[in-house]
Design a protein around this motif. Sequence first.
Motif, PDB file in Angstrom:
ATOM      1  N   LEU A 132       0.836  -1.194   0.000  1.00 20.02           N
ATOM      2  CA  LEU A 132       0.000   0.000   0.000  1.00 20.02           C
ATOM      3  C   LEU A 132       0.877   1.252   0.000  1.00 20.02           C
ATOM      4  CD1 LEU A 132      -2.763  -1.225   2.453  1.00 20.02           C
ATOM      5  CD2 LEU A 132      -2.784  -1.245  -0.050  1.00 20.02           C
ATOM      6  N   TYR A 133       0.262   2.411  -0.126  1.00 22.20           N
ATOM      7  CA  TYR A 133       1.029   3.639  -0.355  1.00 22.20           C
ATOM      8  C   TYR A 133       1.998   3.937   0.781  1.00 22.20           C
ATOM      9  CZ  TYR A 133       2.221   8.343  -1.852  1.00 22.20           C
ATOM     10  OH  TYR A 133       2.913   9.454  -2.261  1.00 22.20           O
ATOM     11  N   ASP A 134       1.568   3.731   2.023  1.00 23.63           N
ATOM     12  CA  ASP A 134       2.404   4.102   3.170  1.00 23.63           C
ATOM     13  C   ASP A 134       2.950   2.903   3.930  1.00 23.63           C
ATOM     14  OD1 ASP A 134      -0.044   3.264   4.140  1.00 23.63           O
ATOM     15  OD2 ASP A 134      -0.143   4.791   5.712  1.00 23.63           O
ATOM     16  N   GLY A 135       2.932   1.730   3.304  1.00 24.00           N
ATOM     17  CA  GLY A 135       3.455   0.546   3.966  1.00 24.00           C
ATOM     18  C   GLY A 135       2.700  -0.708   3.546  1.00 24.00           C
ATOM     19  N   GLU A 136       3.197  -1.851   3.985  1.00 25.60           N
ATOM     20  CA  GLU A 136       2.610  -3.132   3.591  1.00 25.60           C
ATOM     21  C   GLU A 136       1.492  -3.565   4.533  1.00 25.60           C
ATOM     22  OE1 GLU A 136       5.776  -6.014   2.211  1.00 25.60           O
ATOM     23  OE2 GLU A 136       7.052  -4.431   3.032  1.00 25.60           O
ATOM     24  N   LEU A 137       0.485  -4.211   3.956  1.00 16.82           N
ATOM     25  CA  LEU A 137      -0.598  -4.818   4.726  1.00 16.82           C
ATOM     26  C   LEU A 137      -0.344  -6.315   4.749  1.00 16.82           C
ATOM     27  CD1 LEU A 137      -3.357  -4.167   6.137  1.00 16.82           C
ATOM     28  CD2 LEU A 137      -4.427  -4.912   3.997  1.00 16.82           C
ATOM     29  N   ILE A 138      -0.136  -6.864   5.937  1.00 13.69           N
ATOM     30  CA  ILE A 138       0.257  -8.264   6.080  1.00 13.69           C
ATOM     31  C   ILE A 138      -0.964  -9.179   6.025  1.00 13.69           C
ATOM     32  CG2 ILE A 138       1.435  -9.900   7.607  1.00 13.69           C
ATOM     33  CD1 ILE A 138       2.968  -7.538   8.780  1.00 13.69           C
ATOM     34  N   ASP A 139      -0.769 -10.384   5.475  1.00 15.98           N
ATOM     35  CA  ASP A 139      -1.880 -11.315   5.346  1.00 15.98           C
ATOM     36  C   ASP A 139      -2.514 -11.660   6.698  1.00 15.98           C
ATOM     37  OD1 ASP A 139       0.172 -12.955   6.278  1.00 15.98           O
ATOM     38  OD2 ASP A 139       0.277 -14.167   4.462  1.00 15.98           O
ATOM     39  N   ASP A 140      -1.722 -11.631   7.765  1.00 13.85           N
ATOM     40  CA  ASP A 140      -2.283 -11.833   9.111  1.00 13.85           C
ATOM     41  C   ASP A 140      -3.404 -10.826   9.386  1.00 13.85           C
ATOM     42  OD1 ASP A 140      -0.424 -13.792   9.550  1.00 13.85           O
ATOM     43  OD2 ASP A 140       0.757 -12.672  11.012  1.00 13.85           O
ATOM     44  N   GLU A 141      -3.182  -9.592   8.979  1.00 10.22           N
ATOM     45  CA  GLU A 141      -4.161  -8.539   9.229  1.00 10.22           C
ATOM     46  C   GLU A 141      -5.439  -8.770   8.431  1.00 10.22           C
ATOM     47  OE1 GLU A 141      -2.152  -4.437   9.752  1.00 10.22           O
ATOM     48  OE2 GLU A 141      -0.850  -5.539   8.376  1.00 10.22           O
ATOM     49  N   MET A 142      -5.284  -9.243   7.199  1.00  8.89           N
ATOM     50  CA  MET A 142      -6.470  -9.532   6.395  1.00  8.89           C
ATOM     51  C   MET A 142      -7.270 -10.664   7.003  1.00  8.89           C
ATOM     52  SD  MET A 142      -5.096  -9.253   2.483  1.00  8.89           S
ATOM     53  CE  MET A 142      -3.427  -8.629   2.275  1.00  8.89           C
TER      54      MET A 142
END
Length: 285
Positions: free
Chosen positions: A107-117
């Motif tokens: 994402l624009y300001d950092g990664e979204l981890i699959d754990d979060e999804m």
Amino acid sequence: MSKRYSLLVGLDKVNPLAYDGKWDGALPCCEKDAEDVHSLVKSLGFNKNILLKTKKATRTAVLNGFKSAAKELKSGDLFVIYYSGHGGQVPDVNQDEDDSFDETWCLYDGELIDDEMYYAFSSFREGVRIFMLSDSCHSGTVSKVAMMNSGNFESKNENKIYKMMPAEVAGKAYLKKRKMYDKIQNDDIMKISNPKNKDFAFNIRASVKLLSGCQDNQLSAAGAFNSLFTSMLKKVWNNGKFKGNYRKFHKKIVELMPSDQTPKLYDVGKKNIDFNSSAPFTSSK
């Protein structure tokens, strides 16, 4: 009458300051991908649509999109999630991956981890239907079932633009925000994402279908106007003339794809026979 919401995300670049300081991940078509899927769901009369493009596609904005839908949707309602951008990886610090890496959306300001999804999925009520489309590299299992062997890619075509954060960037990007990424994975609330947790099978009450842009050991290609997977998805959908369920939709897309990029369809969470037999993007057959 059931509700239908969507969260549509497309990034033509990222903020280098959130990664290695230099890499902006420029891609030619991801905003257009998201815009086209936005037009698709609008044509179907979806009740609420959130479109996040490049600078607005932040970690907070995406997570808030999940949270808002989880609060409002009930059994029988549909939530469509679409992502077009780079796929990435961070080290697996909570030991829930066989290959020692967690998959991410860049994402624009950092990664979204699959754990979060995966944790976001657990917030939805039983009976809610979630259709997630991920047009990115590493997307075969981005919603967290069985992860890829990062060293086992099929050969690249040098004439294609791939939607994968380079390994040398991934390492520097992780170190730049290591405290944040490690905290996300070590947080007690994230233990819900660990298959070794004895309650794992009961955590996801909603029914989730993931349609990914490629298999675990493949790469997703971008294009001048649309990404390859999204382009074929649109072709099969044919402005709403497609007839059939999710499996037929997946099969028809695969038939149009090259051998080095094979979209993947699989389910997470509660089994739902009605969902399986319904038409894509709808709540009915």
